[in-house]
Design an enzyme around this catalytic site. Structure first.
Site, PDB file in Angstrom:
ATOM      1  CE1 TYR A   1     -10.552   3.098   6.265  1.00  0.00           C
ATOM      2  CE2 TYR A   1     -11.557   4.981   6.712  1.00  0.00           C
ATOM      3  CZ  TYR A   1     -10.246   4.613   6.415  1.00  0.00           C
ATOM      4  OH  TYR A   1      -9.273   4.538   6.188  1.00  0.00           O
TER       5      TYR A   1
ATOM      6  CB  THR B   1      -8.909   6.975   9.448  1.00  0.00           C
ATOM      7  OG1 THR B   1      -9.934   7.761   8.870  1.00  0.00           O
ATOM      8  CG2 THR B   1     -10.531   5.983  10.101  1.00  0.00           C
TER       9      THR B   1
ATOM     10  CG  ASP C   1      -5.882 -12.913   4.305  1.00  0.00           C
ATOM     11  OD1 ASP C   1      -5.868 -11.708   4.777  1.00  0.00           O
ATOM     12  OD2 ASP C   1      -6.893 -12.976   3.367  1.00  0.00           O
TER      13      ASP C   1
ATOM     14  CG  LEU D   1       2.145   3.478   6.168  1.00  0.00           C
ATOM     15  CD1 LEU D   1       3.153   4.658   6.141  1.00  0.00           C
ATOM     16  CD2 LEU D   1       1.204   4.037   7.179  1.00  0.00           C
TER      17      LEU D   1
ATOM     18  CB  ALA E   1      -6.105  -0.855   6.218  1.00  0.00           C
TER      19      ALA E   1
ATOM     20  CD1 TRP F   1      -8.339  13.979   4.883  1.00  0.00           C
ATOM     21  CD2 TRP F   1      -7.768  15.783   3.682  1.00  0.00           C
ATOM     22  NE1 TRP F   1      -9.343  14.841   4.625  1.00  0.00           N
ATOM     23  CE2 TRP F   1     -10.000  16.143   3.365  1.00  0.00           C
ATOM     24  CE3 TRP F   1      -7.833  16.661   2.768  1.00  0.00           C
ATOM     25  CZ2 TRP F   1      -9.924  17.237   3.816  1.00  0.00           C
ATOM     26  CZ3 TRP F   1      -8.651  18.301   2.033  1.00  0.00           C
ATOM     27  CH2 TRP F   1      -9.929  18.003   3.095  1.00  0.00           C
TER      28      TRP F   1
ATOM     29  CE  LYS G   1      -8.230   2.336   9.940  1.00  0.00           C
ATOM     30  NZ  LYS G   1      -6.370   1.219   9.428  1.00  0.00           N
TER      31      LYS G   1
ATOM     32  N   GLY H   1       0.762  -1.415  -0.243  1.00  0.00           N
ATOM     33  CA  GLY H   1       0.010  -0.296   0.245  1.00  0.00           C
ATOM     34  C   GLY H   1       0.766   1.184   0.109  1.00  0.00           C
TER      35      GLY H   1
HETATM   36  N1  LIG Z   1      -5.760   6.406   2.537  1.00  0.00           N
HETATM   37  C1  LIG Z   1      -5.798   7.712   3.155  1.00  0.00           C
HETATM   38  O1  LIG Z   1      -6.507   8.763   2.610  1.00  0.00           O
HETATM   39  C2  LIG Z   1      -6.079   7.685   4.258  1.00  0.00           C
HETATM   40  C3  LIG Z   1      -6.525   8.147   5.236  1.00  0.00           C
HETATM   41  C4  LIG Z   1      -6.565   8.132   6.966  1.00  0.00           C
HETATM   42  C5  LIG Z   1      -5.762   7.616   7.608  1.00  0.00           C
HETATM   43  N2  LIG Z   1      -5.383   6.068   6.641  1.00  0.00           N
HETATM   44  C6  LIG Z   1      -4.802   5.281   6.955  1.00  0.00           C
HETATM   45  O2  LIG Z   1      -3.844   4.823   6.750  1.00  0.00           O
HETATM   46  C7  LIG Z   1      -3.335   3.423   6.715  1.00  0.00           C
HETATM   47  C8  LIG Z   1      -2.392   2.767   4.986  1.00  0.00           C
HETATM   48  O3  LIG Z   1      -3.420   3.517   3.839  1.00  0.00           O
HETATM   49  P1  LIG Z   1      -3.108   3.618   2.571  1.00  0.00           P
HETATM   50  O4  LIG Z   1      -3.217   4.957   1.823  1.00  0.00           O
HETATM   51  O5  LIG Z   1      -1.399   3.201   2.661  1.00  0.00           O
HETATM   52  O6  LIG Z   1      -3.266   2.254   2.723  1.00  0.00           O
HETATM   53  P2  LIG Z   1      -2.960   1.512   1.059  1.00  0.00           P
HETATM   54  O7  LIG Z   1      -3.067   2.136  -0.134  1.00  0.00           O
HETATM   55  O8  LIG Z   1      -4.841   0.719   0.716  1.00  0.00           O
HETATM   56  O9  LIG Z   1      -2.604   0.383   1.425  1.00  0.00           O
HETATM   57  C9  LIG Z   1      -3.391  -0.816   2.282  1.00  0.00           C
HETATM   58  C10 LIG Z   1      -2.862  -1.682   2.296  1.00  0.00           C
HETATM   59  O10 LIG Z   1      -3.452  -2.734   3.198  1.00  0.00           O
HETATM   60  C11 LIG Z   1      -3.467  -3.926   1.954  1.00  0.00           C
HETATM   61  N3  LIG Z   1      -4.247  -4.955   2.544  1.00  0.00           N
HETATM   62  C12 LIG Z   1      -6.436  -4.538   2.343  1.00  0.00           C
HETATM   63  N4  LIG Z   1      -6.053  -5.915   3.155  1.00  0.00           N
HETATM   64  C13 LIG Z   1      -5.823  -6.837   3.897  1.00  0.00           C
HETATM   65  C14 LIG Z   1      -5.452  -8.290   4.363  1.00  0.00           C
HETATM   66  N5  LIG Z   1      -6.303  -8.938   4.419  1.00  0.00           N
HETATM   67  N6  LIG Z   1      -4.027  -8.366   4.803  1.00  0.00           N
HETATM   68  C15 LIG Z   1      -3.240  -7.783   4.327  1.00  0.00           C
HETATM   69  N7  LIG Z   1      -3.128  -6.580   3.163  1.00  0.00           N
HETATM   70  C16 LIG Z   1      -3.621  -6.488   3.534  1.00  0.00           C
HETATM   71  C17 LIG Z   1      -3.828  -3.568   0.858  1.00  0.00           C
HETATM   72  O11 LIG Z   1      -3.315  -4.750  -0.464  1.00  0.00           O
HETATM   73  P3  LIG Z   1      -4.597  -5.071  -1.897  1.00  0.00           P
HETATM   74  O12 LIG Z   1      -3.907  -3.599  -2.200  1.00  0.00           O
HETATM   75  O13 LIG Z   1      -4.257  -6.580  -2.003  1.00  0.00           O
HETATM   76  O14 LIG Z   1      -5.902  -4.566  -0.965  1.00  0.00           O
HETATM   77  C18 LIG Z   1      -3.183  -2.298   0.437  1.00  0.00           C
HETATM   78  O15 LIG Z   1      -2.054  -3.206   0.215  1.00  0.00           O
HETATM   79  C19 LIG Z   1      -4.566   2.218   6.295  1.00  0.00           C
HETATM   80  O16 LIG Z   1      -4.742   2.140   7.620  1.00  0.00           O
HETATM   81  C20 LIG Z   1      -5.957   3.721   6.440  1.00  0.00           C
HETATM   82  O17 LIG Z   1      -6.675   3.329   7.381  1.00  0.00           O
HETATM   83  C21 LIG Z   1      -5.179   6.665   4.821  1.00  0.00           C
END
Ligand SMILES: NC(=O)c1ccc[n+]([C@@H]2O[C@H](COP(=O)([O-])OP(=O)(O)OC[C@H]3O[C@@H](n4cnc5c(N)ncnc54)[C@H](OP(=O)(O)O)[C@@H]3O)[C@@H](O)[C@H]2O)c1
Length: 288
Positions: free
Chosen positions: A125, A101, A36, A12, A60, A149, A129, A10
């Site tokens: 969501y 989040t 997983d 992060l 996530a 964000w 969380k 992902g």
């Molecule tokens: N993105 C935002 O704007 C935002 C805002 C606030 C907080 N956050 C939090 O910040 C953190 C990082 O977010 P991010 O933007 O880096 O998210 P992201 O790019 O969507 O990455 C999440 C990763 O988790 C993997 N994943 C999903 N289900 C899984 C499972 N069962 N086992 C193992 N891996 C799994 C996904 O794999 P797949 O690609 O195969 O699904 C993806 O690689 C998360 O906790 C998120 O809730 C994000």
């Protein structure tokens, strides 16, 4: 330090890998294919075999709108799987670093949210969380960092969508009544690595990217940066609109600015600066 990163593919997860490369730490990046996190037995097996000092959960279910109809999957990853990781962390006495989040808040505030402010998620969501935060607290040693964000050169995010749309359209309408703080995943990764070493008290902390803005402001800054970087960049005409003109299955918080004072005072970690991160990230996204 042995560091496990879950969700390593992902935004992060990849920024954490970049951050930890060329350091003395031994890093174990686990993508969903490698582990997983909803598989309780596999989580325990992997963590016991690696015996890490720190587990950083970057995995996530982040599809905010899809979560409304895919509820079970969102809860499995964002809540139940966090229990798996917290329990495995306890098994090897590892520090558990978990990410949450701004969507745990309903956005009705008009001043930056502090960690202890009342939570009230508006969708699946955010609710899943929030349950994940409770699950993470089951780890004897835990740090929970709420962010907002998130953007980067990796994966899917608002910045990359804007750059793509600029290549497809001459005009764009962008929501101008939601205020938050863009956060570069690389800055968040640096903060999490620092926290893993600084070991502040167990608890919830807020980290985001500095100056608050609306999605419209953020889009304008992205396009200004792209124009600066590339002479031929097609700058679309931007129109500010209200959330009601861009309906989504989940109501987004109107105001979700996070107050990062606790992290500054207790761990000397200051907010990131999304404006500084824009230039290098846009450069990479434009492949310059
Ligand atoms: N993105 C935002 O704007 C935002 C805002 C606030 C907080 N956050 C939090 O910040 C953190 C990082 O977010 P991010 O933007 O880096 O998210 P992201 O790019 O969507 O990455 C999440 C990763 O988790 C993997 N994943 C999903 N289900 C899984 C499972 N069962 N086992 C193992 N891996 C799994 C996904 O794999 P797949 O690609 O195969 O699904 C993806 O690689 C998360 O906790 C998120 O809730 C994000």
């Amino acid at each position: 330090m042995k560091v496990v990163i879950t969700g390593a593919d992902g935004q992060l997860g990849q920024c954490l890998q970049d951050r930890l490369s060329n350091t003395p730490n031994k890093v174990f990046p686990l993508s969903r294919r490698g582990l997983d996190i909803t598989d309780t037995e596999a989580v325990l097996d992997h963590i016991v075999a690696i015996d890490p000092d720190v587990i950083i959960n970057a995995a996530a279910y982040t599809a905010v709108d899809k979560a409304e109809s895919d509820t079970e999957a969102a809860w499995a990853v964002n809540a139940k799987a966090v229990e798996n990781l917290a329990s495995a962390a306890n098994n090897v006495s590892a520090l558990f670093v978990h990410v949450s989040t701004d969507y745990v808040f309903d956005g009705s505030s008009s001043s930056p949210y502090k960690e202890a402010d009342p939570v009230n998620p508006t969708g699946v969501y955010g609710a899943s969380k929030l349950a994940g935060e409770k699950a993470a607290q089951q780890a004897e040693r835990h740090i929970i960092v709420r962010t907002a964000w998130v953007f980067s050169e990796y994966g899917h995010n608002f910045l990359k969508t804007m750059v793509r749309l600029a290549g497809e359209r001459d005009s764009l309408s962008i929501v101008n009544d939601q205020t938050g703080t863009p956060t570069y995943a690389g800055d968040l990764a640096a903060a999490l690595v620092h926290l893993s070493e600084a070991l502040p008290a167990n608890g919830v902390y807020h980290f985001s990217g500095g100056e608050a803005c609306t999605w419209f402001d953020f889009a304008r800054a992205i396009f200004a940066t792209c124009e600066e970087l590339s002479e031929g960049f097609n700058m679309p005409q931007l129109t500010p609109i209200s959330s009601s003109e861009f309906p989504t299955p989940v109501r987004r918080p109107a105001y979700s600015v996070l107050d990062g004072q606790r992290l500054k005072e207790e761990a000397s970690v200051s907010a990131g600066d999304w404006r500084i991160a824009l230039l290098p990230v846009c450069k990479k996204v434009l492949s310059l």
